[in-house]
Motif scaffolding. Structure first.
Motif, PDB file in Angstrom:
ATOM      1  N   ARG A  65      11.738  21.581  -3.653  1.00 24.64           N
ATOM      2  CA  ARG A  65      12.111  21.284  -2.278  1.00 24.64           C
ATOM      3  C   ARG A  65      11.105  20.281  -1.727  1.00 24.64           C
ATOM      4  O   ARG A  65       9.975  20.177  -2.207  1.00 24.64           O
ATOM      5  N   ILE A  80       9.454  20.504   0.891  1.00 28.53           N
ATOM      6  CA  ILE A  80       8.255  21.163   1.418  1.00 28.53           C
ATOM      7  C   ILE A  80       7.212  21.309   0.312  1.00 28.53           C
ATOM      8  O   ILE A  80       6.023  21.083   0.524  1.00 28.53           O
ATOM      9  N   THR A  81       7.666  21.668  -0.883  1.00 27.86           N
ATOM     10  CA  THR A  81       6.739  21.816  -2.009  1.00 27.86           C
ATOM     11  C   THR A  81       6.199  20.442  -2.413  1.00 27.86           C
ATOM     12  O   THR A  81       5.001  20.282  -2.641  1.00 27.86           O
ATOM     13  N   ASN A 129       5.703  17.972  -0.671  1.00 27.38           N
ATOM     14  CA  ASN A 129       4.714  17.515   0.311  1.00 27.38           C
ATOM     15  C   ASN A 129       3.335  18.142   0.086  1.00 27.38           C
ATOM     16  O   ASN A 129       2.334  17.670   0.610  1.00 27.38           O
ATOM     17  N   MET A 130       3.291  19.211  -0.697  1.00 28.04           N
ATOM     18  CA  MET A 130       2.004  19.888  -0.935  1.00 28.04           C
ATOM     19  C   MET A 130       1.348  19.419  -2.226  1.00 28.04           C
ATOM     20  O   MET A 130       0.247  19.865  -2.547  1.00 28.04           O
ATOM     21  N   ASN A 179      14.363  29.964   8.885  1.00 33.36           N
ATOM     22  CA  ASN A 179      13.268  30.724   9.475  1.00 33.36           C
ATOM     23  C   ASN A 179      12.417  29.717  10.243  1.00 33.36           C
ATOM     24  O   ASN A 179      11.490  29.107   9.701  1.00 33.36           O
ATOM     25  N   ASP A 229      10.333  29.998  12.617  1.00 35.31           N
ATOM     26  CA  ASP A 229       8.924  30.366  12.800  1.00 35.31           C
ATOM     27  C   ASP A 229       8.082  29.827  11.658  1.00 35.31           C
ATOM     28  O   ASP A 229       6.996  29.296  11.864  1.00 35.31           O
ATOM     29  N   PHE A 230       8.610  30.011  10.465  1.00 34.77           N
ATOM     30  CA  PHE A 230       7.914  29.531   9.278  1.00 34.77           C
ATOM     31  C   PHE A 230       7.758  28.006   9.351  1.00 34.77           C
ATOM     32  O   PHE A 230       6.678  27.464   9.105  1.00 34.77           O
ATOM     33  N   ARG A 241       5.184  26.974  11.946  1.00 33.21           N
ATOM     34  CA  ARG A 241       3.811  27.214  11.485  1.00 33.21           C
ATOM     35  C   ARG A 241       3.407  26.212  10.409  1.00 33.21           C
ATOM     36  O   ARG A 241       2.217  25.999  10.171  1.00 33.21           O
ATOM     37  N   PHE A 242       4.394  25.640   9.732  1.00 34.79           N
ATOM     38  CA  PHE A 242       4.056  24.742   8.633  1.00 34.79           C
ATOM     39  C   PHE A 242       3.806  23.303   9.089  1.00 34.79           C
ATOM     40  O   PHE A 242       3.164  22.526   8.380  1.00 34.79           O
ATOM     41  N   LYS A 278       0.580  21.472   8.618  1.00 38.84           N
ATOM     42  CA  LYS A 278       0.138  21.265   7.232  1.00 38.84           C
ATOM     43  C   LYS A 278       0.872  20.099   6.573  1.00 38.84           C
ATOM     44  O   LYS A 278       0.579  19.728   5.434  1.00 38.84           O
ATOM     45  N   LEU A 279       1.879  19.540   7.260  1.00 39.50           N
ATOM     46  CA  LEU A 279       2.693  18.469   6.671  1.00 39.50           C
ATOM     47  C   LEU A 279       1.999  17.116   6.742  1.00 39.50           C
ATOM     48  O   LEU A 279       1.243  16.839   7.673  1.00 39.50           O
ATOM     49  N   GLU A 280       2.273  16.271   5.742  1.00 42.27           N
ATOM     50  CA  GLU A 280       1.929  14.850   5.825  1.00 42.27           C
ATOM     51  C   GLU A 280       3.216  14.153   6.235  1.00 42.27           C
ATOM     52  O   GLU A 280       4.125  13.958   5.421  1.00 42.27           O
ATOM     53  N   MET A 282      13.890  22.538   3.390  1.00 45.68           N
ATOM     54  CA  MET A 282      14.278  23.754   2.678  1.00 45.68           C
ATOM     55  C   MET A 282      15.618  23.690   1.947  1.00 45.68           C
ATOM     56  O   MET A 282      15.853  24.473   1.046  1.00 45.68           O
TER      57      MET A 282
END
Lengths: 544, 128
Positions: free
Chosen positions: B3, B5-6, B8-9, B39, B41-42, B45-46, B49-51, B92
């Protein structure tokens, strides 16, 4: 509640599982922390006055030791608010009870405690007194509810129809006006008699060092012992019954809820899973570990040795978004052509969407862009002989040096770009792994985030110092800690919390020198050798 | 199932590769879009942490251009349900099932097969 005059804070009896008792306190306190309430724990046998304030720290510590020892299935609790004051509002307490029942794996059932006593006459004496004073706790049930039933249980003793009848009839003074309904009553009064057998007592004394030898080879209970015997309630003892235990305590109250989280042990049963391996962790332990991560909706959890994903499912069940990685992608994929096993199992649990991703990589050569990504790290590092932990790089002890340049094949292509190329790996020493894990947690966790892992250790060599102590990470531990014993080795559940909001550096994953060789050092090899004790200083290698 | 999101990490982690090692570039990808329960909220909260630039750039490279070039500055827009839903979709619901991720710095290729990326390194790419 109208018509209810409770002057004191309500107390509740927890009926706990007798297996893995050293996991009880972490289970209870983590759940309390997650939902934001405090717990007060009371000894189930000491006859403390229910309305006496007992915030003596020493007595709490002793009670912890007792709960930890597993001598009793019961513990009595009350709730506290954020200022540490006891919660007196019954409805609020009942809400907390239900939260415990939904989350705690160790709880079989929760009961509002009316009274507990060592004998039945003493119990009645107190209850009748509350009735005379019009402060009896069943009063609101009589006024507001539609039906009731009685449940008599004897723990550590065979059920007896006639004894049950005698006991129920002795409560006639409650004078319930609502009808009895055996099936789905609105109120279920629960009566527990707890017996303690002499052997359990010896076992506990042995564990605490009060006894050096035991007669544990005595058969547990002969057929003769098993026959139903009469109880002398005045004396609190059995009449006859050689090795049989004696009545310890009676707990009377009403059922608040059953522990529904225990049903999950069946739901996540490894053998029922769409995909598992021969080292997949049993479901009860996976659930207990997930509880320690404080998993809930909106949180992110990472397992760096994910294997077949056992810990991912249980964390995802509580709402966390989970990521797993493993140096061996075949562990996560499995052999089935219909897709990666972890995803298939997660789909069957309805949790596929909460698995963010699974990645094949070595956590010591990880590609994480930054720290502070996760709310929790949970893992069961591989420690078996065949499935020992591995990391990338060549094992130079075998004589061949690690290459610094890619290898060019005769056909002009590079070997590492061939399909099916598997990079070389070398053993990942347990001592290094555990130390790295703690530093990794400190880098990767959000403030207050938790690192939860299993540590295999040689029982004889275990020392509290074996858990690395570093700035910014603190172990959360009750009594001697939680462990599963397998004789000469054991698995210890370690929970650590990131205590500050500092930004720590990415760990370098270089080998560490420890002053004391920890009990998990060289674990796979020692497993294979049958855990011969290490030579102690002074007697080392004299024969060599 | 990689995904965004992953993605991006993750950075390239080949030994001595420190320049242009993020974000990795998707190549030859097969995409799947799977609706997922949101979700928010998730997601909320994230966000810290994102670029952001990397996310927008990567999303556009695979044909997803619903995100604004700049991350909204005012909190109200950033935490509005509409914006979080949009972000939820990009982070997601888009899955890279097959293909590869390539490092712009050292050229290392991380293959993705049945949704699992292989981020292992060869012997000469890891330190001692």
């Amino acid at each position: 509640m109208p018509g209810c005059t409770i002057k004191t804070a309500p107390r509740f009896t927890l009926n706990l599982s007798l297996t893995n008792p050293t996991f009880r306190l972490p289970d209870l306190y983590s759940t309390a922390k997650l939902f934001g309430f405090g717990l007060k724990i009371f000894h189930p046998w000491n006859n403390h006055e229910v309305d006496k304030e007992e915030d003596d720290e020493v007595s709490e510590r002793e009670t912890w030791e007792f709960v930890h020892s597993g001598r009793s299935a019961f513990v009595i609790i009350g709730f506290t608010d954020e200022d540490g004051r006891e919660v007196r509002d019954l409805e609020r307490c009942l809400r907390y009870c239900r939260q415990l029942g939904e989350r705690c794996i160790m709880i079989k059932s929760i009961h509002q405690l009316f009274h507990h006593a060592p004998t039945l006459p003493k119990l009645h004496e107190h209850l009748e007194q509350t009735k005379r004073n019009d402060v009896h706790l069943w009063k609101p049930d009589n006024e507001e509810k539609g039906s009731f039933a009685f449940d008599v249980q004897r723990i550590g003793k065979r059920r007896s129809q006639s004894a049950t009848r005698t006991i129920v009839e002795s409560f006639a003074y409650m004078a319930m006006t609502t009808p009895i309904r055996m099936k789905d009553p609105e109120v279920l009064y629960t009566y527990f008699e707890e017996y303690e057998d002499a052997q359990a007592q010896e076992r506990a004394q042995l564990l605490s060092g009060q006894l050096e030898q035991t007669r544990l080879d005595i058969p547990f209970a002969s057929e003769k012992d098993k026959k139903v015997v009469q109880i002398d309630y005045e004396e609190g003892k059995f009449v006859g019954g050689g090795n049989l235990g004696f009545l310890r305590q009676i707990y009377f109250g009403r059922l608040v809820c059953e522990g529904s989280a225990r049903l999950l042990i069946k739901k996540f049963e490894v053998k029922e899973r769409a995909f598992y391996g021969n080292t997949s962790m049993e479901s009860e332990m996976s659930l207990l570990m997930a509880g320690q991560t404080l998993s809930s909706a909106g949180k992110s959890v990472y397992d760096p040795f994910a294997g077949t994903g056992s810990l991912l499912y249980t964390c995802a069940h509580w709402g966390s978004m989970v990521i797993g990685s493993d140096i061996d992608g075949r562990q996560m994929r499995g052999k089935d052509a219909s897709g990666p096993g972890v995803f298939r199992a997660a789909t069957k649990y309805g949790l596929r969407n909460r698995i963010l991703d699974c990645l094949t990589f070595d956590v010591t050569r990880n590609g994480w862009r930054r720290g502070g990504l996760f709310d929790a790290i949970i893992t069961d590092p591989p420690y078996g002989v065949r499935a020992g932990a591995k990391r990338l790089g060549r094992n130079e002890k075998n004589g061949r040096m690690q290459k610094d340049e890619p290898v060019l094949m005769p056909d002009g292509t590079y070997s590492h770009l061939q399909p099916g190329y598997i990079p070389v790996s070398r053993p990942y020493e347990m001592t290094d792994l555990v130390y790295d894990l703690v530093l990794f947690g400190r880098w990767m966790l959000v403030p207050g985030g938790r690192l939860v892992f299993f540590l295999p250790t040689v029982t004889e060599d275990w020392d509290d110092l074996d858990v690395p102590v570093v700035q910014g990470m603190k172990e959360i531990k009750f009594c001697s800690g939680s462990s599963q014993d397998f004789g000469r080795w054991s698995r210890r559940l370690i929970t650590m919390e990131k205590t500050d909001s500092e930004t720590y550096p990415r760990p370098d994953f270089l080998p560490v020198e420890m002053e004391k060789v920890p009990g998990h050092h060289n674990f796979p090899q020692r497993f294979m050798e049958g855990f011969d004790p290490r030579p102690r200083p002074g007697q080392a290698n004299e024969s060599a | 199932m990689v995904r965004l999101i992953t993605h991006n990490m993750l950075t390239c982690h080949v030994k001595n590769c420190t320049k242009d090692n993020f974000p990795l570039v998707f190549e030859n990808v097969e995409l799947e879009v799977r609706p997922a329960e949101a979700n928010l909220d998730f997601i909320k909260r994230f966000i810290p942490k994102l670029e952001w630039d990397a996310l927008v750039q990567t999303a556009r490279s695979i044909g997803e251009d619903s995100l604004p070039e700049q991350m909204p500055e005012d909190k109200a827009t950033l935490e509005s349900e509409e914006f979080l839903q949009k972000l939820h979709h990009v982070l997601m619901e888009i899955h890279v099932e097959e293909g590869q991720m390539k490092c712009r710095g050292c050229g290392h290729i991380y293959p993705i097969s049945t949704g699992i990326p292989n981020m292992l390194l060869a012997e000469h790419e890891v330190g001692r």
